[in-house]
Design a protein around this motif. Structure first.
Motif, PDB file in Angstrom:
ATOM      1  N   LEU A 471      40.932  26.711  37.888  1.00 49.92           N
ATOM      2  CA  LEU A 471      39.911  25.735  37.489  1.00 49.92           C
ATOM      3  C   LEU A 471      38.513  26.112  37.964  1.00 49.92           C
ATOM      4  N   ARG A 472      38.417  27.047  38.871  1.00 44.32           N
ATOM      5  CA  ARG A 472      37.097  27.437  39.389  1.00 44.32           C
ATOM      6  C   ARG A 472      36.484  28.501  38.478  1.00 44.32           C
ATOM      7  N   ASP A 473      35.287  28.244  38.001  1.00 44.36           N
ATOM      8  CA  ASP A 473      34.601  29.159  37.103  1.00 44.36           C
ATOM      9  C   ASP A 473      33.872  30.210  37.931  1.00 44.36           C
ATOM     10  N   ALA A 474      34.439  31.402  38.021  1.00 45.96           N
ATOM     11  CA  ALA A 474      33.851  32.473  38.825  1.00 45.96           C
ATOM     12  C   ALA A 474      34.146  33.810  38.143  1.00 45.96           C
ATOM     13  N   PRO A 475      33.291  34.820  38.356  1.00 45.65           N
ATOM     14  CA  PRO A 475      33.523  36.125  37.703  1.00 45.65           C
ATOM     15  C   PRO A 475      34.834  36.792  38.098  1.00 45.65           C
ATOM     16  N   TRP A 476      35.245  36.611  39.375  1.00 42.37           N
ATOM     17  CA  TRP A 476      36.448  37.270  39.876  1.00 42.37           C
ATOM     18  C   TRP A 476      37.502  36.232  40.257  1.00 42.37           C
ATOM     19  N   LEU A 477      38.739  36.495  39.880  1.00 40.31           N
ATOM     20  CA  LEU A 477      39.885  35.703  40.313  1.00 40.31           C
ATOM     21  C   LEU A 477      40.623  36.518  41.372  1.00 40.31           C
ATOM     22  N   VAL A 478      40.769  35.953  42.559  1.00 37.82           N
ATOM     23  CA  VAL A 478      41.399  36.652  43.682  1.00 37.82           C
ATOM     24  C   VAL A 478      42.714  35.954  44.007  1.00 37.82           C
ATOM     25  N   LEU A 479      43.823  36.676  43.889  1.00 35.26           N
ATOM     26  CA  LEU A 479      45.150  36.103  44.106  1.00 35.26           C
ATOM     27  C   LEU A 479      45.858  36.888  45.207  1.00 35.26           C
TER      28      LEU A 479
END
Length: 548
Positions: A471-479
Motif C-alpha cells: 500500500l505504500r507508494d514508493a519507487p522501491w519495494l523491499v521484502l
C-alpha cells in the motif's frame, strides 16, 4: 555545552497551554488553606469564648454574640469545600489534558528520531516510558498549587497567631520554616532515591514481562514456566523493595509533620500567654493548620524523585541531535560499494548470504533505519550518509522479516502505510494471497488480529505485513524473507501475484531470501559476506552482471 532537555521543553509548552487551569488550581489551593486556618482558629476562639461566657453566668451568656462567629464558621467550611473541589478538578484536568498531548509528542519524537535509538529500546521499555514515566510527570502539574497553598496558609496562620501576640506569630513562622526544611531534608535523603528506584524498577519489570510474554509458547513447550516466574519474581521483588522504601519515607515525613505541629503549638502557646484564653486557643489551632498547609508540598516532595527519574528516562528515549538536512535526492537510483553501475526501478535485486552475515543490517542501513558507513551506498547519486533518514525512507516500502502488528483490526494495521480506500486495501490483500481468507470472516477488514497478530497464523501475519508494504507508494519495494513459513502452494501464489504487481506498477524490488523460488524473480543477486573490520558490509557480485 549541555544539550537542552527536549522533554522539559515539551512540558514547558504544555504548562503554558494549561496556564489558565493551573492558575485556577493555585487560587483554589490558596483559598483552601486560608479557609482551613480561619475555620479552625475561629472555631477554637468561639468554643473557648462561649465556654467562658457560660461560666461567667446567665447575663454574660445572653450578651455573648454567637450568631456572627457561627455564621462565619459555616461560611468558611463551605468555602474550604468549594476551594478544594476547584483545586482538584482544575489541577487534575490540566494534568490529564497535558499528558494526553505529551504522549503523542513523545511517540512522534522517538519515531522520527535516529532509528538506532528506537530500535535499541524493547517494546516493554518503550511502553513503560510512555505509560508509567509519563504518569509520574503528572505530579509536575498537580503540585503547582502546593506553594500557593503553603504561602496562603502560612500568612493567614501567622496573622491569626499575631492577634494573640506578635511574638506568637514570629514563633509560628519559625516552626513552619522548620517543618518545611525538615520535609525537604527527609525527601532528599529518603524519598528521592526510593522514587527513582521505583521508576527504574517499574520499567525493568515491564520490560521483563513483555520479553517473557513474547516467548510464552516456547517457555511452555520447554517446561520453563517456573524459571520464567522466578525471573519475574526477582525483578518484582526489587520493585516492591523500592515501593516499600518510598512508603517508609512517606511515613517519616508524616511523623515529622506531626512533630512540627506539636512544636508549633508548644512555642505558640507560651508566646501568646499574655493574651486572653480565647485568643490563645485561636493561635494554637491556627498553628496546627498553618503547619498542615505544608502537607501538599510535603506530598509533592515525596513524589519528586519519581518525577525526576521519569524525566531522565524520557529524555534518554528521545533524540538529542538535530536531524540531518542535506540536499534533496534526485531520482531513486541505487548504488552499492564496489558493485558497479547504479540501479533504478524497475530493476529487481536479490540479496542472499549465510545467517547472521548482515543481510537485514544492509537493508536497514539502506532504507534509513540504521546509520550507514561513508561510501557504503548511494541514492540518487549521493552518499547515503549525507541524506536525512526520513528522506531515504520515502524511497522504500518495507516488509520486515519480523512483522509487528497493532492490537486492532486488519484495516487499522493496513492503514499504517498511509490513507487508502477499501478497494485499495482489498487489492493489496489479494496480491498478498490473504483476501479470500479475510472475506470469509464476518467482519472482513474490521476483523481483530489480537496483540501482535496472535489471532493469525505465522504465514498470515507475514502476508498481512506484505500487504501493508504494497500500500505504500514508493519507487522501491523491499521484502525481507517474504515467503518464510509459507507452504509451497501459497508461496507460489504470493510470488505470482508479486510478479504481476511489479510489472503493472514499474516498482523496483530488493528481496532478501535464502530460498530459490523468490530469488527467481530477481534479475541479479548479491551475496552478503559479513561485516568488515571497518564496519562496512562485505558484498560479492559480478559488476558486469549489474551493468548489464
Amino acid at each position: 555545552m549541555s544539550v537542552p532537555s527536549r522533554i522539559a521543553g515539551l512540558i514547558a509548552a504544555q504548562t503554558q497551554a494549561q496556564r489558565a487551569r493551573l492558575r485556577l488550581a493555585a487560587a483554589g489551593g490558596a483559598v483552601v488553606s486560608v479557609a482551613a486556618v480561619g475555620l479552625l482558629g475561629l472555631s477554637g476562639w468561639f468554643i473557648t469564648g462561649a465556654a467562658f461566657a457560660g461560666l461567667a453566668g446567665a447575663a454574660a451568656a445572653q450578651s455573648f454574640n454567637y450568631m456572627m462567629p457561627s455564621a462565619i464558621i459555616r461560611l468558611l467550611a463551605i468555602v474550604r469545600t468549594g476551594g478544594r473541589y476547584v483545586e482538584r478538578v482544575a489541577g487534575h484536568e490540566a494534568a490529564l489534558k497535558a499528558l494526553a498531548r505529551l504522549r503523542p509528542q513523545l511517540f512522534d519524537a522517538i519515531a522520527t528520531g535516529p532509528a538506532e535509538r528506537a530500535l535499541n529500546l524493547s517494546s516493554g521499555e518503550v511502553s513503560a516510558r510512555l505509560v508509567q514515566d509519563v504518569d509520574a510527570v503528572q505530579t509536575l502539574f498537580v503540585r503547582r498549587s502546593a506553594p500557593w497553598s503553603l504561602g496562603a496558609g502560612a500568612v493567614s496562620a501567622v496573622l491569626l497567631a499575631s492577634l494573640a501576640s506578635p511574638l506568637a506569630g514570629a514563633a509560628l513562622l519559625g516552626a513552619m520554616l522548620a517543618a518545611v526544611l525538615g520535609g525537604v531534608l527527609i525527601a532528599r535523603r529518603l524519598a528521592d532515591p526510593a522514587g527513582r528506584a521505583v521508576q527504574t524498577g517499574a520499567g525493568a519489570l515491564k520490560d521483563r514481562l513483555a520479553a517473557l510474554e513474547a516467548a510464552a509458547p516456547e517457555l511452555k513447550a520447554y517446561g520453563l514456566d517456573d524459571w520464567a516466574c522466578a525471573q519475574v519474581a526477582r525483578v518484582a521483588a526489587d520493585h516492591d523493595a523500592a515501593q516499600i522504601a518510598l512508603t517508609r519515607s512517606g511515613g517519616w515525613m508524616a511523623v515529622w509533620q506531626a512533630a512540627a505541629s506539636a512544636l508549633a503549638v508548644g512555642v505558640v502557646i507560651p508566646a501568646a500567654s499574655s493574651a486572653d484564653l480565647p485568643l490563645i486557643a485561636l493561635a494554637a489551632l491556627a498553628a496546627v493548620m498553618g503547619v498542615e498547609s505544608a502537607a501538599g508540598l510535603v506530598v509533592a516532595l515525596q513524589q519528586n524523585g519519581s518525577a525526576a527519574q521519569a524525566l531522565s528516562r524520557l529524555d534518554a528515549a528521545m533524540p538529542t541531535a538535530s536531524p540531518l538536512h542535506g540536499r534533496p535526492i534526485s531520482g531513486a537510483a541505487l548504488g552499492l560499494a564496489n558493485l558497479g553501475a547504479d540501479l533504478s526501478p524497475p530493476f529487481r535485486l536479490g540479496v542472499f548470504g549465510p545467517s547472521g552475515a548482515g543481510k537485514t543490517t544492509l537493508i536497514e542501513r539502506l532504507i534509513g533505519l540504521r546509520t550507514p558507513q561513508a561510501g557504503e551506498m548511494r541514492l540518487g547519486g549521493m552518499d547515503a550518509v549525507d541524506i536525512a533518514p526520513e528522506d531515504r525512507r520515502r524511497l522504500f516500502a518495507y516488509a520486515a522479516q519480523d512483522v509487528r502488528l497493532l492490537n486492532g483490526s486488519v484495516r487499522e494495521n493496513l492503514l499504517l502505510a498511509g490513507p487508502a480506500d477499501d478497494a485499495a486495501l482489498w487489492a493489496a490483500l489479494d496480491d498478498a494471497a490473504l483476501g479470500d481468507r479475510l472475506r470469509a470472516e464476518p467482519l472482513g477488514l474490521d476483523t481483530p488480529v489480537g496483540p501482535n497478530g496472535e489471532r493469525l497464523s505465522g504465514g498470515e501475519r507475514r502476508r498481512l505485513g506484505l500487504a501493508r508494504a504494497y500500500l505504500r507508494d514508493a519507487p522501491w519495494l523491499v521484502l525481507d524473507e517474504p515467503t518464510e513459513g509459507l507452504d509451497a502452494a501459497t508461496e507460489a501464489q504470493v510470488l505470482d501475484r508479486l510478479q504481476n504487481r511489479l510489472a503493472a506498477r514499474g516498482q523496483g524490488l530488493i528481496l532478501v531470501s535464502h530460498r530459490a523460488p523468490p530469488m527467481a524473480l530477481c534479475e541479479r543477486s548479491i551475496r552478503v559476506e559479513g561485516l568488515a573490520s571497518d564496519g562496512h558490509i562485505r558484498l560479492t557480485c559480478s559488476p558486469a552482471d549489474l551493468a548489464a
